[in-house]
Design an enzyme around this catalytic site. Sequence first.
Site, short mmCIF file in Angstrom:
data_model
loop_
_atom_site.label_atom_id
_atom_site.label_comp_id
_atom_site.label_asym_id
_atom_site.label_seq_id
_atom_site.Cartn_x
_atom_site.Cartn_y
_atom_site.Cartn_z
N GLY A 132 0.81 -1.22 0.00
CA GLY A 132 0.00 0.00 0.00
C GLY A 132 0.84 1.26 0.00
N THR A 174 3.34 4.25 14.12
CA THR A 174 2.42 3.31 13.48
C THR A 174 3.18 2.09 12.95
OG1 THR A 174 2.60 4.60 11.44
CG2 THR A 174 0.73 5.07 12.88
N GLU A 198 3.57 -7.25 6.66
CA GLU A 198 3.56 -8.70 6.74
C GLU A 198 4.82 -9.31 7.34
OE1 GLU A 198 0.83 -10.08 3.11
OE2 GLU A 198 1.71 -8.10 2.96
#
Lengths: 168, 696, 330
Positions: free
Chosen positions: B510, B592, B662
Amino acid sequence: MEADLTWRVDGVEHTLAVDTRTTVLDALRDRLGNTSPKKGCDHGQCGACTVLVDGRRQLSCLGLAVAHDGSEITTAAGLVDGDELHPVQQAFVDHDGLQCGYCTPGQVCSAVGMLDEVKAGHPSAVSDDLEADVELDEDEIRERMSGNLCRCGAYSNIVAAIEEAARA
Amino acid sequence: MTQQLDTTEIGAARGRVDARAKVTGTAPYAYEHHVDQATYGHLVLSSIARGRVTAIDATEAFAQGGVHAVVTHENAHRLADVSDGELAVLQSDRVGFRGQIVAIVVAEDPETAREAARLVQVTYDEEPHESVLDADSPDLYAPDQVNPAFETDTDEGDVEAALAEAAFTVDAVYETPVQHNSPMEPHQTVATWDHHDGRDRLVLLDSTQGVHPVRQTLAPLFALDPQQVTVEAPFVGGGFGSKGMPHANVVAAAIAAKHSGGRPVKLPLTRQQTFTLGGHRTPTVQRVRLGADADGRLDATWHEVVEHTSRVKEFAEQTAVATRLMYDSPNRRTSHRLHALDVPVASWMRAPGEAPGSFALEVAMDELAVATGVDPVELRVRNDPASDPESGHPWSQRHLVECLREGAERFGWQTGVPPRSRREGRWLVGQGVASATYPLNVMPGNEAEVEALDGGRYAVRIGAVDIGTGARTILGQIAADALGCPVGAVELSIGDTSLPFATVAGGSAGTTSWGSAIVAAARALRDEHGASPAVGAVARGVQPENPDTEQYSIHSFGAHFVEAHVDAHTGEVRVPRMVSVFSAGRIINPTTARSQLLGGMVMGLSAALHEETVIDPSGRMPNHDLAQYHVASHADIGHLEAHWLDEVDEHANPMGSKGIGEIGIVGAAAAVANATFDATGVRVRSLPLTADKLGG
Amino acid sequence: MKPFAYDRATDADGAVATVTADPDAMFVAGGTNLVDHLKLGLVTPEHLVDVSRLPLDQVTEREGGGLRIGATVRNADLAAHPLVRQLYPVLSHALLAGASGQLRNVATTGGNLLQRTRCAYFQDVTAACNKRDPGSGCAALSGWTRYHAILGTSSDCLAAHPSDMAVAMVALDAEVVVLGPDGERRVALEHFHRLPGDRPDLETVLEHGELITAVEIPPLAMARRSAYRKVRDRASYAFALVSVAAALDVQDGVVRDVRLALGGVGTRPWRARVAEEALVGGPATEAAFAEAARAELAAASPTDDNAFKIPMTRSTVVAVLSGLAGEETR
Ligand SMILES: Cc1cc2nc3c(=O)[nH]c(=O)nc-3n(C[C@H](O)[C@H](O)[C@H](O)COP(=O)(O)OP(=O)(O)OC[C@H]3O[C@@H](n4cnc5c(N)ncnc54)[C@H](O)[C@@H]3O)c2cc1C
Ligand code: FES
Ligand code: FES
């Protein structure tokens, strides 16, 4: 079958006729448009729907709305004081104790209720000595918060947030 | 080398911009949007694994009152394209797995919908079925390729000869179970059909990882132009791959709304229904053979994988793909075989391929360390390849060794301690290590738009989705640096097909994909309108191609260090401590990013300790809820540390970043398994590592 | 969920009368099990009588010792009650090992005893289940049985009783106080739940309309040093694979008295009488504890999925009894 229900939600009194089958969670979400409690499982298995009922943390998905006539319900939205977040909420923000946010209002309400239980001296499964005062270390927080799953895995930050809120 | 941004905002630890809305619960997720005149859907799922629906009796359901429709294969809106077996909802009487949609009830309120669904009587003509993976089945087949487009098999050198000559070998079978993504927000959709510009329009509020992908998938099913489908997903309660592509429930919502008299339909899946409809990670049986010389240098690596796939729709996970490049091994062979079964459709789950594949390879490496007597950290260092063994390309960066070294240091790795030699009270104590890798994925075609607002502010628009990753926060930081303005001057809009095209929030792609488009749009604004554009000036940018991805092998790496405790009596496993170090290019927002990495590690721990969906001989997933499919709870997660190397990968994208969504899960389960071996001397080769496998 | 009428009971006799008179009526207390089952369609009452606000929410000391625990005392309050913590720590520990903080705040004593099995097939109306639908068969026999019982099973049902609280209570010789249309009666908890036999649908000795009003626990000095240990697939918020409730009295290395009960392995909260008998008068050694557990488990009939419960039960029994014996001699 319908039944009448009067309760206070986040400080506001509501009277409504509900289907006797409607849960507290669905009444809040579908009838009152209060989407702060989330539906993660609808069967008591995740904690996302946690609200405070008369000050105690409970799962709203397994409670019938009709059984809560006269109750005082507080959701995460109702913990805010004016513009001020509740200290637990602020600590979640400060420690990034959230990711997708779907478990978050439930975590917050659960933490608020849990801290009150600690104040009342309730032991937990990891309290070795049942008669001693509770010392709220990380293991105690983890055990007491285990009814709130977070699939994003924000656990470490949530625990840090609660530790800070507990100190405050 | 891609032109790098000057970074001011990028790299700054910033809190989530939507944190307040989330801690108060006021951020609206799909189902929660108010729509006028809502009706409520509830699905009826098949109770056989294979056969035909012969009759559906909705008499009792309608007798409830308040039931608007019971949609079945007999009366359902016909789709224009039924080539996708998963999405051809109610288009025939065929049942391909237990838990498939056989009817949709649309009713005035949720209670009525649920009860009516219970009362719909479905009769079947049941056929024999197969639902249990058998790695020795004669019916195994080789798919044309594995997800997303890798070769099914590879063969370099002569692996058999190398194994025959090796001083040390490992030959073992590793198993990973079916797992479910289980995002806390179940899949849910609000669908409405209306008219817009004189044409039919399908309006969806969906819990999805990609609004444009949903549009692109659904439009042809309903014979619509993509523009006739609008999708909004402002807040999404996690996905982990399960909302990466629309599943049958989204199509069901759109069909249901064809039968609701023009009213919107809210269609939530129950948690139980998400198990058969929301995708799952395929189970794997993996045989790994390693051959090494006396110093532990690999000469042969052979990784064979068997997975299940649904007869309804093939999904072939790329389980052995990372093995092709993980270690230096002149002779390498990998293969993937599928066993087609009458089971629900498998799909993406966080690090498809790398997560289960790394369990096998990294436990096998631990076994090789034991066999050769080489320390497991050192063994991995020794086998670090100078260039990508698979493609032959140079690495853009490969800092696995640095991750291993730094991790060992931070963790306090002990060398030369034999297994089952440490104990604290009731607990046997052990340490374990495993490596991780994840490729830089780039999804092409992203576009962004930047508009100059008054007061030096900018609107930045892209149809990206924040599923909890922090995209809403970090895309603002990227835009700020791309525009050379403070982050507070950026007004970011995401999560809506009315915004420029964006690819899925998946594959850890993303930020690279969307961010590159935002940078392109900002540069276009500057090129076209200069440093102080007029209010209203607009520019669009398309993510450029990055030629470096053809010339370099671009991967993230990582190393996990785990301390495991195993109860000496009962075999219960706890992980009090895990330290992981990652090399993932520039970290755009440490706050984050840490959360993302920790989240991956937690999901890896959860896979290690708890997760297993059972598929029984009847084709059921009997443990299809969160009380029986265990994901890690607070009490399962001890002290976690996620660290990263301070670095920039200039080949990756203008931000110098690689994906971080991931890599945290990759290798985590292997590290736990290796630590439980060290604690007990018992080698467990199947996940999860439950007490029954280690105790007694 | 089938539509139902809802009444909130104001007195116990009235509640009993209402439910007795209506075969389709059920009591509801905290609702944490019943509402779950309503949603799953496992039960379809037409009338719910809410007993959660009946004045049965007190824990009181009985004359002559022991406790009387009202049926609507919340699990959380019972676990935290000073007398329970002091006199029967095994009961506090068992309660705290169950469910979650939120659930324990709502779940009641009566509801906890009457919670039904977590057998996956019982919970799935599309599966054959003799308990839910007598005579339909048992899908578990050819299914997934990791959580199923190994003791007290029959060829018609393998379902385990899921309660933690009840395991501690059965070890403590608790009695259930039951109010029926003809007045009150008491049933030893050990005989309150039935073995499945060929009627797994009959789970307790309660008649329709009978209300649990209290649970009474007799005095037991050695229970001050008692323990509960639960082995499960998650560190918290998971049902037991195996659990052990025990109280032990050891003197000079000899077991003078013992209470032992097992959870997760029995079709009902399992009082381990065979093991108790084997222990009393013998040495308080790990070997003796293991031998006693083995004796209790001699009758076990496991499946492939849950055969691990035999060694796991044995090692958990040994761990718990050794822990108590160790404390005793300290
Ligand atoms: C996710 C989850 C996890 C859980 N984990 C555990 C666990 O680990 N260990 C454990 O022990 N339990 C566990 N539980 C179960 C929980 O303890 C029970 O649901 C609870 O104790 C039931 O109490 P209640 O008051 O809510 O009962 P209700 O749901 O109100 O009632 C249950 C049954 O009892 C009947 N009933 C209730 N009160 C009376 C009465 N006074 N007289 C006669 N009949 C009555 C009702 O008619 C109903 O049939 C878990 C539950 C959930 C949802
Ligand atoms: S929605 Fe209530 S516990 Fe999950
Ligand atoms: S923040 Fe996503 S589930 Fe907790």
